[in-house]
Design an enzyme around this catalytic site. Structure first.
Site, PDB file in Angstrom:
ATOM      1  N   TYR B 439      11.044  33.961 -25.048  1.00  0.00           N
ATOM      2  CA  TYR B 439      11.084  34.276 -23.537  1.00  0.00           C
ATOM      3  C   TYR B 439      12.566  34.465 -22.923  1.00  0.00           C
ATOM      4  O   TYR B 439      13.239  34.209 -23.904  1.00  0.00           O
ATOM      5  CB  TYR B 439      10.445  32.943 -22.627  1.00  0.00           C
ATOM      6  CG  TYR B 439      10.843  31.526 -22.996  1.00  0.00           C
ATOM      7  CD1 TYR B 439      12.221  31.291 -23.532  1.00  0.00           C
ATOM      8  CD2 TYR B 439       9.810  30.659 -22.601  1.00  0.00           C
ATOM      9  CE1 TYR B 439      12.140  29.727 -23.598  1.00  0.00           C
ATOM     10  CE2 TYR B 439      10.131  29.272 -22.592  1.00  0.00           C
ATOM     11  CZ  TYR B 439      11.124  28.944 -23.213  1.00  0.00           C
ATOM     12  OH  TYR B 439      11.520  27.524 -23.476  1.00  0.00           O
ATOM     13  N   GLU B 440      12.744  34.705 -21.934  1.00  0.00           N
ATOM     14  CA  GLU B 440      14.135  35.073 -21.418  1.00  0.00           C
ATOM     15  C   GLU B 440      14.760  36.571 -22.315  1.00  0.00           C
ATOM     16  O   GLU B 440      15.900  36.484 -22.412  1.00  0.00           O
ATOM     17  CB  GLU B 440      14.921  34.235 -21.255  1.00  0.00           C
ATOM     18  CG  GLU B 440      14.789  32.982 -20.239  1.00  0.00           C
ATOM     19  CD  GLU B 440      14.732  33.385 -18.917  1.00  0.00           C
ATOM     20  OE1 GLU B 440      15.410  34.431 -18.687  1.00  0.00           O
ATOM     21  OE2 GLU B 440      14.113  32.758 -17.881  1.00  0.00           O
ATOM     22  N   GLY B 441      13.822  37.200 -22.927  1.00  0.00           N
ATOM     23  CA  GLY B 441      14.070  38.372 -23.364  1.00  0.00           C
ATOM     24  C   GLY B 441      14.239  38.009 -25.105  1.00  0.00           C
ATOM     25  O   GLY B 441      14.720  37.179 -25.392  1.00  0.00           O
TER      26      GLY B 441
END
Lengths: 600, 600
Positions: B439-441
Site C-alpha cells: 500500500y501507498e505504492g
C-alpha cells in the site's frame, strides 16, 4: 484461488537431463522404471493432484482440523480424497514390493510427491510422515513387527507419525523425558507428552502407527539414552484385526499460521493409567540413530515442499498477472495492458520461475543420487553417491525452504492489494511455506550439518568433488563459444571461486575462531545454495542449447529454459560475492560482547 | 505475546545525532521543541503505547472488525482506547496550533508514531489516515471547509480516509470511474465504488471525513481529469452539529492476511439514491496532484511501519531467546543455555536489531529534512532540504517495508516451532508487515519513483549531493585511525562505488535500453537502500565512538551501537556488490522474448 497444473515438461526435463533418470532402469531392481512408465505415472499423478487434491486446499485452510470427543476430524472432503489416494495406490509407489509397494525409483516418485504437495501441502504431510515411518520400520523393526504393520502402512490403510519433540526438547533432543518401562513380555509401557506431532490424530484411517522417542529406565543421559518405540493407536491382534484402544491421545491441536488442515497435535502417552503399550524398534538406546537414517529422505522431502509451494504460487501469480489490466506498456506505449507486460512484474515472475526451477533441479538431482546410493552395483560407487547426496541434502533443505518463503512472498507482491486478501489464495501459500524452514531442522541446523558434518567428515573430499564438477561445467559452457552460455559461465565461475575461497577460510578458522565460523554458517549455506542452484541451471542451459542446436524437440521450452538459466545467473549468482564477504567477516563485530549488545 | 517497551534511548540518539533534532528549536515556529519537551513527550508516549495500546494488539488480531446493520464495529476495548488517545491529545502533536494541534516537529512526532505503530499497527492506521486527510485539507480546502472540519480532525474527534482505489483502478489511477455532479449550489453529488478503504467505517468516532477521488462530468480522460471531494459520513450543520446521514456506506469488509483490526472497507457512494453530498477540494482536475503532496508524509509513515513492526518483532524474539533453554554453548561448553547464546541465534538477533536501527535512522533523518523543508529561513535551503527528503522517501518506504517483512520472518525463525503457533504472537507481526510493501505504492512503484522522478528530475544533482555526503563520511571514518571505524569505512566505500557506478550505468542506458533499466529498477532501489542505511549506521558509529572517546554518557549503549553499525556493514553492505551486478545485467536474459517465457 487458482487451479494447479503439474509442470510435467519441466519435471521430465529435470529427471532426464539432470537427475539421470534414463540410466536408472539399467540398475538392478529398477528395470521397470522405463520412460514409458514415467510418462504414464506423471500423467496420472498430475490428473489426480490437479483434480482431486488441489480443490481441497482452500477448504482445508478455512476449516482446519477440529478436536472433538472422538478425536481429530479433518475438513470436509478430506477423508474421501484420502481414500481415493490410497485406493489408487499412490502411497506405495516408491516403497518395497515385498510389502505391497511398487518399488519405483525416488527420482520418479519425487515428481508425484511434488505434485501432491503443490496441490495441497497440508494434505501431503500425512503421506510424507507415513513414508518416514515405513522407512524406520524397514530399518530397524523385527520381522514380526514388519509383518504386523508394514503392509497396511505401505498401502496407506494406516498412517504413521514421528514423535520427537517435547515442550523442553526441540532442536535439543538430549532433553527428552518420555519414558518406557519394560513389561517382561517383550512389550513396553510408554509415558510422556509430545508436541508438534503432525497427523498425530485424524479420521482418515482406522489406525495410526506412532513412532515415539523415549528413555528406558536404565538409559544413559543425553542423546545416547533414547530408544524408539512403536505405539499404535489401536493394538493389533494376531490375525491383523484391530484390538483395544491404546492410551495414546491427542489432547490438543495447535492453532497455526499455515497448513491449517494438517493436524499438529499435542500427544499424551500413558496419561490415563498404566502406560501406552509400545514395542521397541531395533536396539535400545539407538533411537536417535534410526531417526537420522530417515532424515535424508525427510529433509529432501521438506526441501521439495519449498519447490512445490513455490511452483503453486508462481502459477497463481502468472494467471493473475495475465488477467489483471493496469497501466501503459512502457516499451510499446500500448494502453491498459495486462500487468505481466510491465518489466518489474516480469522480473518477479521470472525470479519465481527460475528459482523454483533451480531448486527443483537440485532436489531431483539429489534424489537421483539417493537412487544410485541404493542400486548401483559397486559398493564404493554406492558410498560415493550416498555421500554426495548427504552433502547436498542440507543445501536442498535449507535452500528450497528459504526460496519457498521468498517466492510465495513475491506471489503476493504480484497480486498487489488483492494478494493481501485471503480469498485470493496467494496469502495461504505464504503462510503454509513459513513452517518449512523450521521443521525437520531449522535453516541454522542445516547450516551446521553442512559445515560440521558433511564438509568436515571427510576433510572436504566430497566438497572438492562437487567443486570439480561445477568447474567442469564452467569449462564446457565457456568452450561452447555461445555468448549466452559464456555469460552464465562467467558468473558461475566467480560464484564457485567464492565458494572454494570461503570453504578454505572456514577450514583455516574452524579451530582458532569457532565463534566466527558458527556465525558464518548460515551465510555459508546460502552461498552453497546459490552456487549449486546456479550450477543446475547452467547444466540445464547446456542441455537446452544442445537441443536447440539440433532443432530437436520442444524448442520454445528450451528457449525458455535457456532464458531462465541466464536469469538465475544474472539475478541470483552475484549474491555469492556478498555471502562470501559476510562469511569472512565472521563475528568480528560482536566477538567478546555479551548481553549488553541487546540490552541497549 | 510479549510486552512492548519503546526504545527511547535509540530514538533519542537517532533524533539528536542523525536527524538534527537539537538544531530544530532554533528554527522559526519550532522554538518550543526543546530537549526537555522531547523527553517529556517520549516518556508519555512510551507509557501510553506500552500500557494502553499494545495490550489490544492480540485481541484486535483475533476478533477483527465486524460489519453489522449499524456499520463497522471495532474489537473489544478499541473504542475506549481511541477515546483515551484522543483525550490525551496525541492526535494533533505535529499538526498546526491554528486548528488545535501542538505544532511539534515531525522529527519528534515520528518517535511517538513509531511507538503507536509498534504497539498496535492496526490501531495506528486510523490516526495515520486522519493525519493524511488533515494535510490534504490544509493544502487545498477552502477556509469554510477548513473551519467546518479541521479542528475536529486535528483533535481526533473525527477521523479521515483516503478513497483512491477502485476495482479496476489500483496502481493505475487513470482508470478511476467514480463521478461527481455539480448541484449548482456549490455542492456535488458523488457516485461510485471504492475498495481497500482503510478505516472507511468504524465505531470510534461520531463522524468520518472521506476524501474521494472522482471525475467531473466534463473532465478530461486519464489522471488529469481527477478531482478531490470531501464526503462526510454525516453532513455538518452550520453550527457544527451533525446533520443527516450521507449516502456513503461500507458495504463489505476484506478478510485479510494481517492487520485484522483495521477495517478495510468497500465503500459505496451514492448507491441508494441521488448521490452522496460532497464538496470539491481545491481546483477541479487537480485531485491527483493534491494526493501526491500528501504522498511524502504517507510513504514516510509506511516506511516507519516497517521499523515499528520490526522493532516489536525484535523485542519479542529477544525475550523468547533469553527465556528458552536448549543445547550446549558451543564456545564455553556450558550445558543447557538460553538460546540467545547460540551463535546463529545471536546472528539473527543482531541482524534484526541492526536492520531496524538503520531503517529507523534513515526514516528519522528524512523526517528531519522535511521539518527543515518547512521551517528553514532561506527559500533555497528549504528547497534543497525538500528535494533531499523527496529523494530519500522511496528509499525509506521501499527499504523499511521490505526490511519489516524480512525481520518479522527472522522473529518467527528464532522462535522455532513456537513461532508458527499463532498464540505466540510472532506470526501476527509477520502477517501484519506483509501489506506494507504494497500500500501507498508497491516497492516497484517506489523504485520507479526513485529512478524516473527523484533521480532524473535534476539530472542526478540531488543524488550527487547524497553521494558526496556519504563519501565525506567514509573519509572521516578512515581518518579516525580506529580499526573498527576503518572496517566500516572500507565496506561503505565499496558499496558507495557500486551505487555511483550503477547510477552512471542507468543514466547511460535509460534511452537505449529502457527495458533493461526498468527491469533493474528494484535491484537499484535495493542497492540505494543498503548504502543509505549503511551510511546512517556509519554516522551512528562515528557519534558513538566520539562519546566513547570522551567517556561520556551511556557507554554500554555506545558500545552496542558501534557493534550494531559494524554488524550492518559486515552483513548487509556487501549486498551492494550483488545488486550492482544484477542492475547491470538489465534484461539481457529475457529481452525480446514474449509469453513463451512463462508458458513452458
Amino acid at each position: 484461488m487458482s487451479d494447479y497444473r503439474a509442470p510435467i515438461k519441466d519435471m521430465r526435463f529435470v529427471m532426464d537431463e539432470l537427475a539421470g533418470f534414463k540410466e536408472l532402469s539399467s540398475l538392478p531392481g529398477l528395470e521397470e522404471a522405463t520412460p514409458d512408465l514415467a510418462d504414464a505415472i506423471l500423467d496420472e499423478a498430475a490428473k489426480f493432484a490437479g483434480e482431486v487434491i488441489a480443490p481441497l486446499n482452500r477448504v482445508g485452510d478455512q476449516q482446519g482440523c477440529k478436536l472433538g470427543a472422538d478425536g481429530v476430524s479433518t475438513p470436509a472432503g478430506w477423508k474421501e480424497a484420502y481414500a481415493q489416494y490410497r485406493e489408487a495406490g499412490w502411497n506405495g509407489i516408491t516403497l518395497p514390493p515385498e510389502f505391497g509397494g511398487q518399488g519405483l525409483p525416488d527420482t520418479l516418485g519425487i515428481a508425484a510427491k511434488e505434485m501432491l504437495c503443490s496441490a495441497n501441502m497440508a494434505f501431503s504431510l500425512g503421506p510424507l510422515l507415513t513414508t518416514g515411518a515405513v522407512e524406520a520400520l524397514l530399518t530397524c523393526a523385527s520381522d514380526e513387527l514388519k509383518a504386523m504393520f508394514l503392509e497396511k502402512m505401505v498401502s496407506g490403510e494406516w498412517t504413521g507419525t514421528m514423535n520427537l519433540t517435547e515442550p523442553q526438547a526441540g532442536s535439543d533432543l538430549a532433553l527428552i523425558r518420555s519414558r518406557a518401562e519394560p513389561q517382561g513380555d517383550g512389550t513396553y509401557r510408554v509415558f510422556g507428552q509430545k508436541i508438534f506431532i503432525t497427523y498425530g490424530d485424524h479420521d482418515m484411517t482406522d489406525n495410526i502407527v506412532h513412532l515415539v522417542l523415549a528413555r528406558l529406565p536404565d538409559a544413559p543421559a543425553g542423546v545416547k539414552g533414547i530408544s524408539m518405540f512403536l505405539v499404535p493407536k489401536f493394538l493389533v491382534n494376531a490375525d491383523g484385526s484391530l484390538g483395544a484402544r491404546n492410551d495414546a491421545w491427542c489432547i490438543s491441536l495447535e492453532h497455526k499460521l499455515g497448513i491449517h488442515a494438517s493436524p499438529t497435535c499435542v500427544m499424551a502417552y500413558g496419561d490415563k493409567g498404566e502406560g501406552a503399550i509400545g514395542y521397541l524398534l531395533g536396539e535400545a538406546n539407538r533411537g536417535l540413530e534410526y531417526m537420522f537414517i530417515m532424515m535424508n529422505e525427510a529433509r529432501l522431502g521438506v526441501g521439495l515442499q519449498g519447490v512445490a509451494i513455490g511452483e503453486r504460487a508462481y502459477q497463481q501469480a502468472l494467471a493473475y498477472a495475465r488477467d489483471r489490466k493496469q497501466g501503459r506498456d512502457a516499451l510499446t506505449g500500448e494502453m491498459l495492458v495486462s500487468i505481466d507486460k510491465h518489466p518489474d512484474i516480469r522480473r518477479m515472475l521470472m525470479l519465481m520461475k527460475s528459482r523454483v526451477e533451480a531448486a527443483r533441479a537440485l532436489t531431483y538431482y539429489t534424489s537421483g543420487l539417493l537412487d544410485r546410493a541404493r542400486h548401483l552395483a559397486d559398493a564404493e560407487e554406492r558410498k560415493k553417491a550416498l555421500w554426495l547426496a548427504e552433502f547436498m541434502i542440507p543445501i536442498v533443505k535449507g535452500g528450497g525452504t528459504e526460496m519457498g518463503i521468498e517466492v510465495t512472498s513475491l506471489g503476493i507482491q504480484i497480486h498487489g492489494g488483492m494478494g493481501f486478501v485471503e480469498e485470493t489464495g496467494a496469502a495461504q501459500h505464504f503462510r503454509d511455506a513459513r513452517i518449512t524452514t523450521i521443521y525437520e531442522g531449522t535453516t541454522g541446523i542445516q547450516a551446521n550439518d553442512l559445515l560440521f558434518r558433511k564438509l568436515m567428515r571427510d576433510q572436504g573430499a566430497t566438497a572438492k568433488l562437487v567443486f570439480g564438477e561445477i568447474y567442469a561445467t564452467v569449462k564446457t559452457l565457456t568452450a561452447s563459444g555461445k555468448p549466452e552460455l559464456a555469460a552464465i559461465a562467467q558468473k558461475l565461475g566467480i560464484a564457485l571461486k567464492m565458494w572454494t575461497d570461503t570453504t578454505e577460510w572456514l577450514a583455516a578458522n574452524a579451530k582458532t575462531s569457532l565463534g566466527g565460523v558458527l556465525t558464518a554458517a548460515v551465510p555459508y549455506l546460502s552461498l552453497a545454495v546459490v552456487v549449486c542452484n546456479g550450477w543446475m541451471m547452467a547444466k540445464a542451459a547446456l542441455a537446452a542449447a544442445g537441443y536447440l542446436d539440433k532443432g530437436e524437440g520442444d524448442l520454445p521450452f528450451y528457449r525458455a529454459k535457456l532464458a531462465s538459466a541466464r536469469f538465475y545467473a544474472d539475478q541470483m549468482l552475484p549474491q555469492a560475492i556478498a555471502f562470501a564477504e559476510t562469511v569472512k567477516a565472521g563475528d568480528a563485530a560482536i566477538a567478546g560482547l555479551g548481553d549488553e549488545l541487546f540490552d541497549a
